[in-house]
Design a protein around this motif. Sequence first.
Motif, PDB file in Angstrom:
ATOM      1  N   GLY A  19      -6.677   6.413   2.932  1.00  0.00           N
ATOM      2  CA  GLY A  19      -5.887   5.332   3.502  1.00  0.00           C
ATOM      3  C   GLY A  19      -6.232   3.981   2.910  1.00  0.00           C
ATOM      4  O   GLY A  19      -7.314   3.790   2.354  1.00  0.00           O
ATOM      5  N   ARG A  20      -5.288   3.052   3.020  1.00  0.00           N
ATOM      6  CA  ARG A  20      -5.480   1.717   2.446  1.00  0.00           C
ATOM      7  C   ARG A  20      -6.607   0.958   3.155  1.00  0.00           C
ATOM      8  O   ARG A  20      -7.454   0.351   2.521  1.00  0.00           O
ATOM      9  CB  ARG A  20      -4.178   0.908   2.544  1.00  0.00           C
ATOM     10  N   ARG A  21      -6.599   1.015   4.472  1.00  0.00           N
ATOM     11  CA  ARG A  21      -7.572   0.251   5.255  1.00  0.00           C
ATOM     12  C   ARG A  21      -9.003   0.687   4.944  1.00  0.00           C
ATOM     13  O   ARG A  21      -9.858  -0.141   4.591  1.00  0.00           O
ATOM     14  CB  ARG A  21      -7.288   0.404   6.749  1.00  0.00           C
ATOM     15  N   LEU A  64       0.419  -4.529   0.221  1.00  0.00           N
ATOM     16  CA  LEU A  64       1.453  -5.557   0.399  1.00  0.00           C
ATOM     17  C   LEU A  64       2.836  -4.992   0.120  1.00  0.00           C
ATOM     18  O   LEU A  64       3.803  -5.338   0.812  1.00  0.00           O
ATOM     19  CB  LEU A  64       1.165  -6.737  -0.536  1.00  0.00           C
ATOM     20  N   ALA A  65       2.939  -4.127  -0.886  1.00  0.00           N
ATOM     21  CA  ALA A  65       4.239  -3.521  -1.202  1.00  0.00           C
ATOM     22  C   ALA A  65       4.718  -2.637  -0.055  1.00  0.00           C
ATOM     23  O   ALA A  65       5.918  -2.610   0.261  1.00  0.00           O
ATOM     24  CB  ALA A  65       4.135  -2.712  -2.489  1.00  0.00           C
ATOM     25  N   GLU A  66       3.781  -1.937   0.586  1.00  0.00           N
ATOM     26  CA  GLU A  66       4.159  -1.010   1.652  1.00  0.00           C
ATOM     27  C   GLU A  66       4.518  -1.710   2.958  1.00  0.00           C
ATOM     28  O   GLU A  66       5.228  -1.128   3.798  1.00  0.00           O
ATOM     29  CB  GLU A  66       3.035  -0.001   1.886  1.00  0.00           C
ATOM     30  N   ALA A 124       3.863   3.259   5.906  1.00  0.00           N
ATOM     31  CA  ALA A 124       4.251   4.141   4.796  1.00  0.00           C
ATOM     32  C   ALA A 124       3.190   5.197   4.531  1.00  0.00           C
ATOM     33  O   ALA A 124       3.503   6.371   4.289  1.00  0.00           O
ATOM     34  CB  ALA A 124       4.505   3.317   3.539  1.00  0.00           C
ATOM     35  N   PHE A 125       1.911   4.800   4.603  1.00  0.00           N
ATOM     36  CA  PHE A 125       0.850   5.773   4.368  1.00  0.00           C
ATOM     37  C   PHE A 125       0.715   6.727   5.549  1.00  0.00           C
ATOM     38  O   PHE A 125       0.532   7.939   5.373  1.00  0.00           O
ATOM     39  CB  PHE A 125      -0.486   5.065   4.120  1.00  0.00           C
ATOM     40  N   THR A 126       0.820   6.203   6.764  1.00  0.00           N
ATOM     41  CA  THR A 126       0.695   7.034   7.963  1.00  0.00           C
ATOM     42  C   THR A 126       1.780   8.107   8.005  1.00  0.00           C
ATOM     43  O   THR A 126       1.540   9.223   8.479  1.00  0.00           O
ATOM     44  CB  THR A 126       0.787   6.162   9.224  1.00  0.00           C
ATOM     45  N   ARG A 145      -1.741  14.252   1.424  1.00  0.00           N
ATOM     46  CA  ARG A 145      -2.710  13.330   0.821  1.00  0.00           C
ATOM     47  C   ARG A 145      -3.145  13.917  -0.517  1.00  0.00           C
ATOM     48  O   ARG A 145      -3.783  14.971  -0.546  1.00  0.00           O
ATOM     49  CB  ARG A 145      -3.937  13.164   1.735  1.00  0.00           C
ATOM     50  N   PRO A 146      -2.796  13.266  -1.645  1.00  0.00           N
ATOM     51  CA  PRO A 146      -3.114  13.839  -2.956  1.00  0.00           C
ATOM     52  C   PRO A 146      -4.613  13.899  -3.208  1.00  0.00           C
ATOM     53  O   PRO A 146      -5.363  12.994  -2.841  1.00  0.00           O
ATOM     54  CB  PRO A 146      -2.433  12.876  -3.930  1.00  0.00           C
TER      55      PRO A 146
END
Length: 330
Positions: free
Chosen positions: A85-87, A143-145, A217-219, A224-225
């Motif tokens: 995840g991003r966070r 930011l894009a997501e 978007a990620f959630t 998950r690659p």
Amino acid sequence: MKTTTATTRTKGSKLGAILRVTSGNFLEQFDFFLFGFYATYISQTFFPATSEFASLMMTFAVFGSGFLMRPLGAIVLGAYIDKVGRRKGLIVTLSIMAAGTVLIALVPGYAAIGVAAPILVLLGRLLQGFSAGAEMGGVSVYLAEISTPGHTGFYTSWQSASQQVAIVVAAALGYTINATMQAAEIADWGWRIPFFIGCVIIPFIFIIRRSLEETAAFTARSHRPTTREVFRSMRDNWRTVLAGGLLASMTTTTFYLITVYTPTFGRTVLNLSTTDSLVVTLLVGISNFIWLPIGGALSDRIGRRPLLLAISLLCIFTAYPAMHWLAEAA
């Protein structure tokens, strides 16, 4: 009335997310730039040599080592960010950068611990470069997501804009230090002050970034690659990866030329005072901060490709003439 309130709340939430995610990016770049700003003093402290030029070149070689680690960090940590995840990923990149910053700030000079000093500084730079490789990409993806439809370029531009804030703050600190301290004091220990300030604000940035929410978007992703899948995707899309890498190289080269190298160029070639060189850098940072969101919004209107081509050509055909003209006029 309810619709207006909801819209205002949404805008406030987006703004808060931008500030939280770019605050960590600010710290990463603030610490990264300081090394270039104070290259002369760092060379005297950690890389003593028979000539000032040789000492400075060794310093910039160590500075460049951070860039060699960026691709590795981008691949390894980038894959990690795609998985966890991003966070969580951005908290890890911030932790690695913090370790490198603290190391550089606290390492005694060559006179105190000998060859261990430059080795530890090199380690600090490698950690910073490894972290920065994924930090900027991770922030850009975040930011894009969270961007609203049709405004991806504008939202993503704040990743670079936060770097300009770092430049302005670093240059302002440098200006203050040079205006209030003697040259001998700066060379001895004063150059470390901005690094210490960076260390002090690290806990606050951690608190801010921990409050960051994961992107929708990620959630929403069901898959998950793995790292192997990421590498396979890079192999299958190598042309796109290569083109993106070349564009990033152009951006990085020109960006650091006009920001990090400016103080050294101003002092050694243009015979400017350290204070004047830092003022130039500060103004460049302010100018970049203004133009970046404008450029991002423009890319949303006319497309990324024409804007990237135009800016790249402009850089190629104006960089050398501008530097040559300045050197001749000095």
